[in-house]
Design an enzyme around this catalytic site. Structure first.
Site, PDB file in Angstrom:
ATOM      1  N   ASN A  37       0.837  -1.197   0.000  1.00 33.39           N
ATOM      2  CA  ASN A  37       0.000   0.000   0.000  1.00 33.39           C
ATOM      3  C   ASN A  37       0.872   1.249   0.000  1.00 33.39           C
ATOM      4  O   ASN A  37       1.954   1.285   0.616  1.00 33.39           O
ATOM      5  CB  ASN A  37      -1.002  -0.004   1.159  1.00 33.39           C
ATOM      6  CG  ASN A  37      -0.387  -0.124   2.526  1.00 33.39           C
ATOM      7  OD1 ASN A  37       0.670  -0.723   2.692  1.00 33.39           O
ATOM      8  ND2 ASN A  37      -1.032   0.440   3.530  1.00 33.39           N
ATOM      9  N   ILE A  38       0.411   2.250  -0.740  1.00 34.78           N
ATOM     10  CA  ILE A  38       1.161   3.496  -0.913  1.00 34.78           C
ATOM     11  C   ILE A  38       0.210   4.649  -0.601  1.00 34.78           C
ATOM     12  O   ILE A  38      -0.713   4.923  -1.373  1.00 34.78           O
ATOM     13  CB  ILE A  38       1.704   3.621  -2.357  1.00 34.78           C
ATOM     14  CG1 ILE A  38       2.549   2.387  -2.722  1.00 34.78           C
ATOM     15  CG2 ILE A  38       2.523   4.909  -2.508  1.00 34.78           C
ATOM     16  CD1 ILE A  38       2.877   2.268  -4.201  1.00 34.78           C
ATOM     17  N   CYS A  63      -3.946   0.666  -2.742  1.00 36.38           N
ATOM     18  CA  CYS A  63      -3.842  -0.573  -1.975  1.00 36.38           C
ATOM     19  C   CYS A  63      -2.738  -1.482  -2.533  1.00 36.38           C
ATOM     20  O   CYS A  63      -2.373  -1.397  -3.716  1.00 36.38           O
ATOM     21  CB  CYS A  63      -5.151  -1.349  -2.028  1.00 36.38           C
ATOM     22  SG  CYS A  63      -6.510  -0.602  -1.126  1.00 36.38           S
ATOM     23  N   GLU A 115      -2.926  -4.662  -3.201  1.00 32.30           N
ATOM     24  CA  GLU A 115      -3.398  -5.589  -4.240  1.00 32.30           C
ATOM     25  C   GLU A 115      -3.381  -4.929  -5.614  1.00 32.30           C
ATOM     26  O   GLU A 115      -2.933  -5.511  -6.606  1.00 32.30           O
ATOM     27  CB  GLU A 115      -4.829  -6.050  -3.928  1.00 32.30           C
ATOM     28  CG  GLU A 115      -4.964  -6.809  -2.631  1.00 32.30           C
ATOM     29  CD  GLU A 115      -5.310  -5.913  -1.440  1.00 32.30           C
ATOM     30  OE1 GLU A 115      -4.741  -4.808  -1.336  1.00 32.30           O
ATOM     31  OE2 GLU A 115      -6.143  -6.321  -0.625  1.00 32.30           O
ATOM     32  N   CYS A 164     -10.433  -3.293  -4.709  1.00 31.16           N
ATOM     33  CA  CYS A 164      -9.453  -4.267  -5.208  1.00 31.16           C
ATOM     34  C   CYS A 164     -10.148  -5.504  -5.769  1.00 31.16           C
ATOM     35  O   CYS A 164      -9.692  -6.074  -6.770  1.00 31.16           O
ATOM     36  CB  CYS A 164      -8.471  -4.652  -4.099  1.00 31.16           C
ATOM     37  SG  CYS A 164      -7.348  -3.289  -3.694  1.00 31.16           S
TER      38      CYS A 164
HETATM   39  N1  THU Z   1      -5.291  -1.395   2.320  1.00 31.43           N
HETATM   40  C1  THU Z   1      -4.737  -2.203   1.369  1.00 31.43           C
HETATM   41  O1  THU Z   1      -3.615  -1.979   0.927  1.00 31.43           O
HETATM   42  N2  THU Z   1      -5.454  -3.266   0.932  1.00 31.43           N
HETATM   43  C2  THU Z   1      -6.697  -3.614   1.395  1.00 31.43           C
HETATM   44  O2  THU Z   1      -7.313  -4.517   0.866  1.00 31.43           O
HETATM   45  C3  THU Z   1      -7.279  -2.875   2.518  1.00 31.43           C
HETATM   46  C4  THU Z   1      -6.620  -1.585   2.862  1.00 31.43           C
HETATM   47  C5  THU Z   1      -4.526  -0.253   2.804  1.00 31.43           C
HETATM   48  C6  THU Z   1      -5.028   1.094   2.372  1.00 31.43           C
HETATM   49  C7  THU Z   1      -4.491   1.983   3.453  1.00 31.43           C
HETATM   50  O3  THU Z   1      -3.176   2.379   3.128  1.00 31.43           O
HETATM   51  C8  THU Z   1      -4.434   1.098   4.684  1.00 31.43           C
HETATM   52  O4  THU Z   1      -4.547  -0.239   4.224  1.00 31.43           O
HETATM   53  C9  THU Z   1      -5.532   1.374   5.699  1.00 31.43           C
HETATM   54  O5  THU Z   1      -6.778   1.352   5.099  1.00 31.43           O
END
Ligand code: THU
Length: 138
Positions: free
Chosen positions: A45-46, A56, A58, A96
């Site tokens: 996640n960025i 996200c 994914e 995602c």
């Molecule tokens: N996040 C993801 O990377 N994937 C997910 O499926 C759920 C949420 C990240 C987004 C954000 O940076 C952090 O988790 C909190 O929501």
């Protein structure tokens, strides 16, 4: 997929979370996307000071793979945590799942901390390319 492969893929997702840029939520997520021919694309996640620009893990993995010419996938592992404990499942968000819909069949496997899940269990009804052909989505 063999159990050992599943565990390997999940551990790669945990490693990918190490690159997470998440100074706002402090929730680190890693993904490991397995192509049909056995390649693995990772993502994390960025986050962004403009919060809604956050990407996200994914979708980072999916977009890396597609931009490198890979569109045929068999599984994705996702690991998320605000500590170093990745033992709780981190379910892919709706955005995602929609992004995966474009490329993944119902038997695509989602690997979480609690094991393997079928993509169709998370998103049984989808808005996909067939909707654009006026065939209906359900
Ligand atoms: N996040 C993801 O990377 N994937 C997910 O499926 C759920 C949420 C990240 C987004 C954000 O940076 C952090 O988790 C909190 O929501």
């Amino acid at each position: 997929m063999m159990i050992a492969d599943t565990k390997d893929l999940f551990n790669i997702a945990i490693s990918a979370a190490g690159n997470s840029y998440s100074p706002y939520s402090e929730f680190r997520v890693g993904a490991a996307l397995l192509t049909a021919d056995g390649r693995i694309f990772t993502g994390c996640n960025i986050e962004n000071a403009s919060y809604s620009m956050t990407m996200c893990a994914e979708r980072t993995a999916i977009f890396k793979a597609v931009s490198d010419g890979y569109t045929d996938f068999s599984a994705i592992a996702v690991a998320g945590s605000s500590t170093n404990d990745f033992s709780m499942p981190c379910v892919p968000c709706g955005a995602c799942l929609q992004a995966l819909t474009e490329f993944c069949a119902d038997d695509f496997i989602i690997v979480l901390a609690d094991g393997e899940h079928k993509f169709s269990d998370f998103l049984p009804n989808k808005f996909g390319r067939d909707a654009l052909d006026e065939k209906g989505t359900i």
